[in-house]
Design an enzyme around this catalytic site. Sequence first.
Site, PDB file in Angstrom:
ATOM      1  N   SER A  80       0.829  -1.204   0.000  1.00 37.82           N
ATOM      2  CA  SER A  80       0.000   0.000   0.000  1.00 37.82           C
ATOM      3  C   SER A  80       0.866   1.258   0.000  1.00 37.82           C
ATOM      4  CB  SER A  80      -0.904   0.001   1.231  1.00 37.82           C
ATOM      5  OG  SER A  80      -1.694   1.167   1.272  1.00 37.82           O
TER       6      SER A  80
ATOM      7  N   LEU B 159      -0.938  10.217   3.650  1.00 36.62           N
ATOM      8  CA  LEU B 159      -2.155   9.430   3.362  1.00 36.62           C
ATOM      9  C   LEU B 159      -3.117  10.144   2.418  1.00 36.62           C
ATOM     10  CD1 LEU B 159      -2.869   8.067   6.967  1.00 36.62           C
ATOM     11  CD2 LEU B 159      -1.684   6.895   5.114  1.00 36.62           C
TER      12      LEU B 159
ATOM     13  N   ASN C 215      -4.021   0.127   9.117  1.00 38.38           N
ATOM     14  CA  ASN C 215      -2.804   0.904   9.365  1.00 38.38           C
ATOM     15  C   ASN C 215      -2.901   1.557  10.737  1.00 38.38           C
ATOM     16  OD1 ASN C 215      -0.646   2.627   9.434  1.00 38.38           O
ATOM     17  ND2 ASN C 215      -1.115   3.681   7.519  1.00 38.38           N
TER      18      ASN C 215
ATOM     19  N   CYS D 281      -1.108   5.451  12.381  1.00 37.94           N
ATOM     20  CA  CYS D 281      -1.641   6.815  12.298  1.00 37.94           C
ATOM     21  C   CYS D 281      -1.708   7.462  13.681  1.00 37.94           C
ATOM     22  CB  CYS D 281      -3.047   6.796  11.691  1.00 37.94           C
ATOM     23  SG  CYS D 281      -3.129   6.046  10.068  1.00 37.94           S
TER      24      CYS D 281
ATOM     25  N   LYS E  26      -1.334  -3.839  10.412  1.00 39.02           N
ATOM     26  CA  LYS E  26       0.010  -3.424   9.993  1.00 39.02           C
ATOM     27  C   LYS E  26       0.763  -2.852  11.186  1.00 39.02           C
ATOM     28  CE  LYS E  26       2.312  -1.131   6.142  1.00 39.02           C
ATOM     29  NZ  LYS E  26       2.082  -0.411   4.855  1.00 39.02           N
TER      30      LYS E  26
ATOM     31  N   ILE F 213       7.002  -4.939   8.096  1.00 32.22           N
ATOM     32  CA  ILE F 213       6.862  -3.777   8.963  1.00 32.22           C
ATOM     33  C   ILE F 213       6.460  -2.547   8.157  1.00 32.22           C
ATOM     34  CG2 ILE F 213       8.490  -4.609  10.694  1.00 32.22           C
ATOM     35  CD1 ILE F 213      10.634  -2.793   9.377  1.00 32.22           C
ATOM     36  N   ASN F 214       5.888  -1.589   8.866  1.00 35.59           N
ATOM     37  CA  ASN F 214       5.692  -0.266   8.297  1.00 35.59           C
ATOM     38  C   ASN F 214       7.053   0.429   8.278  1.00 35.59           C
ATOM     39  OD1 ASN F 214       4.419   2.059   7.335  1.00 35.59           O
ATOM     40  ND2 ASN F 214       2.681   1.838   8.720  1.00 35.59           N
ATOM     41  N   THR F 215       7.094   1.666   7.816  1.00 40.75           N
ATOM     42  CA  THR F 215       8.370   2.366   7.683  1.00 40.75           C
ATOM     43  C   THR F 215       8.960   2.766   9.036  1.00 40.75           C
ATOM     44  OG1 THR F 215       7.140   4.431   7.407  1.00 40.75           O
ATOM     45  CG2 THR F 215       7.835   3.293   5.400  1.00 40.75           C
TER      46      THR F 215
ATOM     47  N   GLY G 280      11.871  -3.516   2.406  1.00 42.09           N
ATOM     48  CA  GLY G 280      13.119  -3.646   1.661  1.00 42.09           C
ATOM     49  C   GLY G 280      13.177  -4.770   0.657  1.00 42.09           C
TER      50      GLY G 280
END
Length: 311
Positions: A24, A76, A132, A135, A170, A196-198, A249
Amino acid sequence: MTENNRLSVKLPGLDLKNPIIPASGCFGFGEEYAKYYDLNKLGSIMVKATTLHPRFGNPTPRVAETASGMLNAIGLQNPGLEVIMTEKLPWLNENFPELPIIANVAGSEEADYVAVCAKIGDAANVKAIELNISCPNVKHGGQAFGTDPEVAAALVKACKAVSKVPLYVKLSPNVTDIVPIAKAVEAAGADGLTMINTLMGVRFDLKTRQPILANITGGLSGPAIKPVALKLIHQVAQVVDIPIIGMGGVANAQDVLEMYMAGASAVAVGTANFADPFVCPKIIDKLPELMDQYRIESLESLIQEVKEGKK
């Protein structure tokens, strides 16, 4: 065993012909990439985040290049639930009926998440929701939902109660200990995890003496974060019984198999799509050859092998 069967995996709500899923935020709703190849080739698609109301995103600059990756602070940006339900998702289903859709849901407060989760599962071919939880929660001083096990669990429980499709949560790596959060959302009813998320980062412009991003900080993604992703996925896979969609990655077939070794059951590809629009089909085509090289009969058998190894 046919190549299709070798690559196929079954997860809650998702019967995937292969495990490769554009992440996403890196693939929009598929329109741009559909000009390059048939999206039906993909295992699934995680579409851009959906919020209850339209969001215009952060001021520019929103992206900055880094060694082996990039920083982004898009904010977003999306046209909101109504447009996504009436235009974006129907377009995907009409043009790529074989492609299972994973809807990414975001919000500023619990009620926003619940409102979107209650409706988005009605869209044709939406087979799962990716929640997500990175947030900021405006009712709790801007602290991200995903940094507190109790807050995360409450959000998941509320969304699960109204969702018509399985819920994948997530997880954020920007926490002291990811394990209690993973266990909390599993106990609250999550059907799976994506991780993982960033990671959070910042870069500075030497000429202006100011941060490059207007938002100051941004999410770090790309090959630089793969070892962190593998470590956290491996850590979480030891303590949960729900499947994990690994990301962080991934740029080639070798990375995909590493994600499986860590404990993933499917794999999302993000930043690599910006460098090479064909990266996902290339990975799909390369996987059988690489599996032969490492004597892997099928991905399902690899999942079982890894599970047996953690006992």
